[in-house]
Enzyme design. Structure first.
Site, short mmCIF file in Angstrom:
data_model
loop_
_atom_site.label_atom_id
_atom_site.label_comp_id
_atom_site.label_asym_id
_atom_site.label_seq_id
_atom_site.Cartn_x
_atom_site.Cartn_y
_atom_site.Cartn_z
N LYS A 241 0.83 -1.20 0.00
CA LYS A 241 0.00 0.00 0.00
C LYS A 241 0.87 1.25 0.00
O LYS A 241 2.00 1.22 0.48
CB LYS A 241 -0.85 0.03 1.28
CG LYS A 241 -1.94 -0.98 1.35
CD LYS A 241 -2.67 -0.87 2.70
CE LYS A 241 -3.65 -2.00 2.91
NZ LYS A 241 -4.86 -1.89 2.07
N ARG A 315 -10.50 -11.41 1.41
CA ARG A 315 -11.42 -12.39 0.82
C ARG A 315 -10.80 -13.78 0.80
O ARG A 315 -11.50 -14.77 0.83
CB ARG A 315 -11.86 -11.93 -0.56
CG ARG A 315 -10.78 -11.79 -1.59
CD ARG A 315 -11.18 -10.89 -2.76
NE ARG A 315 -11.14 -9.48 -2.37
CZ ARG A 315 -11.41 -8.47 -3.19
NH1 ARG A 315 -11.75 -8.71 -4.45
NH2 ARG A 315 -11.35 -7.22 -2.78
#
Lengths: 480, 490
Positions: A241, A315
């Site tokens: 990130k 996920r």
């Protein structure tokens, strides 16, 4: 947390006083002139010593309005150690829910301050007509509050303090409340084949864990299952990130914290409903052992997944956790996860995204959310969302890569929250399932209606209310 | 564009034959006849080719008997056969026959309404935009000239097809406007094309910059001021309600930014060519008006479109500018690329003031955020009126233009508070489509209103059964259906 007592009789005149006012009641002199309308959460402080605070309740106040009034009081009287509440003439539950609001609003996280710790509101004495009746409601309310604050504490904890190991340890401590806790370590995860979770956690010095929390309840039925994303810190992994704002990623375990908090609430109020939580704990770190974009993983379900972006790790861990939860044949599965930035673009910071395959469960969740002030909004899983996850090499790909100049203007915008939900649905099987994408609501940038800036504990009171409304009777029509 | 004709059932001796068939049922009518004529080879060959009659299935058999080509067209289960399914089947047929000049469809056993729907679907799919191709080889061009649909009640099918044909013409007008390049379709040219609706009986007024300046359209004119092209607003009125049944009109409002560079807050260059279709909301409104007038809808409907080009230049508006809208409310322009809402603000206020409509529905390619929220399958629907919202969702489902309801609320409205004006034109990334809708809501004057954010649905990167890739004309059929349900019933 705040100590709450209920007493009969007039309030101790030496204490600062909270005076609840339903809308339409006769107001003391000066209040109306100052613009006070007794709306829920509105306060008015006339000059007095000790201090006095009028709390607006709105018309026919229910739980949420009472809690908001209490929290507003806690914000105003934050630095007074002991406060009285004059709830005489009010229904018994009013005092209890106002007290719950005060407790939520008075929450602080000062563990890591070593000096100049501001004084905090520690004690509330409620003066009521029927202390026993108020105490009975308070037991239920307090359970919700303690669950919520347990979650806030976990979310606030920095990642060097809350590692996967220490998180698991904090969960094991819930055993004292009658919750059965089983923590699966690396060996058991490897043997069972938690390929997605192990890959996500591979780059970290602290290994991934699955924590299974179980509450027996009082009747024999399959449990309702909560499934939580517990990424104790999310660097993004190899798909790292940007640095700005990365510190907020310590909260990327807020879904797991909310599930754990809800379990605590159920246990504290001795809920009859059998319930469980499967929490996937991992740190998504960058390291020599990290998984890579392009990797193909074999999930616990046996299905293979092509990794496109290591920062879409939530996920993946949920895929394994959902599949693991299916082993108990739950009556309903609800997963909570700070899953996507897309949901923030879609719904902002005042609603979480609600996805699922069971309209009845979804509307029960939405109703529970309205009841406790944790608002949801239904979102679609369309055919194209699933089709977009087609992989050229594996059974499914985990997300859709960003456009590289082709595909026109629209291709710059990816409905990642919908893609994530479509992905998770594949691992929920035929079970009744709902998914809450709480990425926008887990942390409040400013003080909110039920607490100060910081972790909100979003989901705990919602799940608690959901169980109370929907899962506390044996259901003979439960889906297999 | 092929002719769609409805003819009496008769098996052609040769040429190209299409056999629509339901799933799991043996061939009936002409199809059965064809099977008999080939000594049962038709059924056997279809079986061998794996044809099951499933929805969307189209299996081509070459050189069967005297036919050069037989296309078996799956309709899905007979019990579930609705107009939408027949449309989709008609659409799916087109790629299989586009190289043939004349084709007969043996829809003899279908309900005439379904036969009409099948023709409608084929027509919608067969549309192409070829105006700017000059070197395409003859053999690459589609050849289909006539689709003869055989039906037991050909007259009824033809009657049912009449209004569908008018809707198709509306759809085509929209697709054409949306496809036109921005150097051709500027605001003035767009307004000129709106004038074309006069021959259908629509009253058309065009307002230029002078008139809008006199009215005080500060927001719309602020967007337009950077461009060499003059802005326009077009007001179209269709007065179709029967005498004695006069009603407050339904109002359709469209964003028509004929090209959106973003202005001073300029967009990244990749994909910017797509910004020619930033007028798709206005395009849909014009197409819907054409459809309504074309089928002589028994309703009063007004359509208003705000037409501008958003350019960066020495005269362009800047981030930080404060503009005064026609409503009197002031707006701080934070981002010149959030221009659609500025245009709509003035047009919406004008619309509600002049027409006092029973409801306003605006369509706009408004935000990229709606694609992040929903993708390309649903348009975002925002509304201050429950009944209107439900009707729009239902209308959308029945014509295959799906909408998904999105929230509004005070918490979102707060995000567009300005330090210097009544509001600012963007509210940040979180809930970006919602804050855009909150902005628009401030220009409804409390009237029933719905907003469709069609940024994800106005243009399609792949073929769909009744929509070739490119301009979809999303909204035309929905609005047509909405008017039918809301204003024409009873």
């Amino acid at each position: 947390m705040l100590r709450v007592q209920f007493r009969r009789g007039p309030p101790d005149p030496a204490l600062p006083l909270l005076l609840p006012v339903p809308e339409g009641a006769v107001l003391p002199r000066g209040a109306a002139e100052a613009g006070f309308r007794a709306a829920p959460g509105e306060v008015f402080e006339p000059a007095a010593a000790p201090r006095r605070l009028l709390l607006g309740l709105g018309p026919a106040p229910k739980r949420l309005a009472l809690e908001k009034a209490g929290a507003a009081a806690a914000a105003r009287f934050a630095e007074l150690p002991h406060v009285a509440l004059d709830a005489r003439g009010q229904p018994a539950e009013a005092a209890a829910w106002i007290a719950a609001g005060v407790a939520l609003g008075a929450w602080r996280f000062d563990r890591h301050r070593t000096r100049d710790v501001p004084p905090a509101l520690l004690r509330l004495t409620a003066f009521v007509d029927d202390p026993a009746a108020a105490r009975a409601v308070w037991e239920v309310a307090e359970a919700g509050v303690r669950g919520c604050l347990f979650a806030r504490d976990l979310v606030a904890e920095p990642a060097n303090h809350l590692t996967t190991r220490s998180f698991a340890k904090r969960l094991e401590e819930l055993a004292e409340f009658g919750i059965h806790v089983d923590v699966l370590g690396r060996k058991r995860l490897t043997r069972a084949g938690f390929g997605a979770l192990l890959a996500v956690g591979a780059g970290s010095a602290t290994p991934p864990r699955i924590a299974v929390l179980r509450w027996r309840g009082s009747f024999d039925a399959p449990p309702v299952a909560f499934v939580g994303k517990g990424i104790v810190f999310d660097t993004g992994g190899i798909s790292i990130k940007p640095a700005g704002g990365m510190e907020a990623m310590r909260a990327d375990m807020a879904g797991a914290a909310a599930c754990a908090g809800a379990m605590l609430s159920l246990a504290l109020r001795r809920s009859p409903a059998p319930a469980m939580a499967v929490l996937a704990l991992a740190e998504n770190a960058t390291g020599a052992e990290s998984y890579r974009p392009g990797d193909v993983l074999r999930t616990l379900s046996g299905r293979t997944v092509e990794v496109v972006d290591t920062d879409a790790e939530g996920r993946l861990v949920l895929a394994d956790a959902l599949h693991h939860a299916r082993g108990w044949r739950p009556r309903g599965m609800i997963d909570l996860a700070t899953l996507t930035g897309a949901i923030v673009t879609a719904l902002g910071h005042c609603r979480a995204g609600l996805f699922g395959n069971d309209a009845a469960l979804m509307s029960a969740l939405a109703a529970a959310g309205e009841e406790v002030g944790e608002h949801l909004w239904p979102m679609p899983i369309g055919e194209s969302h699933r089709a977009d996850l087609h992989s050229d090499i594996a059974d499914i790909r985990q997300c859709v890569p960003p456009a590289r100049g082709e595909g026109g203007w629209q291709a710059r915008f990816i409905p990642d929250a919908c893609h994530a939900a479509a992905f998770l649905r594949e691992f929920a099987g035929k079970h009744s399932w709902a998914h809450l994408d709480i990425a926008g609501v887990d942390t409040a940038e400013e003080a909110h209606a039920l607490g100060p800036a910081g972790p909100t504990g979003f989901g705990v009171r919602l799940l608690d209310a959901l169980v109370a409304a929907r899962f506390e009777e044996p259901d003979h029509h439960a889906a297999p | 564009m092929p002719d769609i004709a409805f003819v009496k059932p008769a098996l052609p001796r040769n040429g190209v034959l299409v056999l629509p068939m339901t799933e799991g049922d043996p061939p009936a009518g002409l199809a059965q006849e064809a099977d008999g004529a080939t000594g049962g080879l038709l059924v056997r060959a279809l079986e061998a080719a794996g044809f099951k009659g499933r929805k969307g299935q189209a299996t081509t058999l070459h050189a069967l008997g005297d036919w050069t080509k037989v296309v078996a067209l799956g309709l899905g289960k007979a019990a579930e056969l609705k107009p939408e399914a027949a449309e989709a089947a008609g659409g799916s047929l087109v790629p299989a026959i586009s190289g043939d000049r004349e084709v007969t469809v043996a829809a003899d056993t279908l309900d005439p309404q379904l036969a009409a729907s099948l023709g409608f679907g084929a027509l919608l799919r067969a549309w192409r935009f070829d105006r700017y191709r000059t070197t395409e080889k003859e053999e690459d061009k589609p050849k289909l000239e006539r689709l003869a649909i055989a039906n037991a009640n050909a007259t009824a099918a033809k009657t049912a097809f009449g209004p569908l044909r008018a809707v198709a013409d509306g759809v085509f007008l929209t697709r054409e406007l949306v496809s036109e390049p921005p150097n051709v379709l500027d605001p003035a040219e767009f307004a000129e094309r709106c004038r074309g609706l006069e021959r259908l009986g629509v009253e058309v007024e065009v307002l230029g910059p002078k008139e809008m300046k006199r009215l005080g359209f500060g927001a719309l004119l602020g967007v337009a001021q950077g461009s060499a092209k003059e802005p326009r607003m077009v007001v179209m009125q269709w007065k179709g309600a029967p005498k004695g049944k006069k009603q407050k009109p339904l109002a359709l409002i469209g964003k028509g930014v004929t090209f959106d560079t973003g202005g001073i807050s300029i967009k990244p260059s990749a994909g910017m060519e797509d910004m020619k279709w930033d007028m798709a909301g206005a395009g849909a409104v014009v197409g819907a008006m054409a459809a309504l007038a074309g089928r002589k809808a028994k309703a009063d409907v007004v359509g208003l479109v705000g037409l501008v080009e958003n350019m960066p230049s020495g005269t362009a508006q800047r981030p930080g500018d404060v503009v005064k809208t026609y409503s009197g409310q002031t707006v701080e322009v934070i981002n010149t690329d959030a221009e659609g809402r500025l245009v709509l603000a003035d047009v919406m206020w004008y619309c509600q003031e002049r027409f006092d409509p029973r409801a306003m529905v605006d369509l706009a390619t408004l935000t990229g955020a709606i694609i992040i929220a929903l993708g390309n399958e649903h348009a975002g629907l925002f509304s201050n009126d429950e009944e209107l919202a439900h009707r729009i969702i239902a209308a959308g489902v029945s014509v295959g233009e799906k909408c998904w309801r999105m929230p509004l609320g005070d918490a979102y409205d707060k995000q567009i508070k300005s330090d210097i004006a009544d509001m600012k034109n963007v509210g940040g990334r979180p809930g970006g489509s919602i804050t855009a809708a909150q902005f628009l809501q401030r220009f409804t004057n409390g009237k029933p209103w719905a907003h469709l954010d069609i940024a994800g649905t106005a243009w399609s990167s792949k073929d769909q059964p009744t929509v070739p890739k490119g301009a979809t004309a999303f909204g035309v059929r929905l609005l047509d259906r909405l008017v039918a349900e809301m204003a024409e019933e009873g």
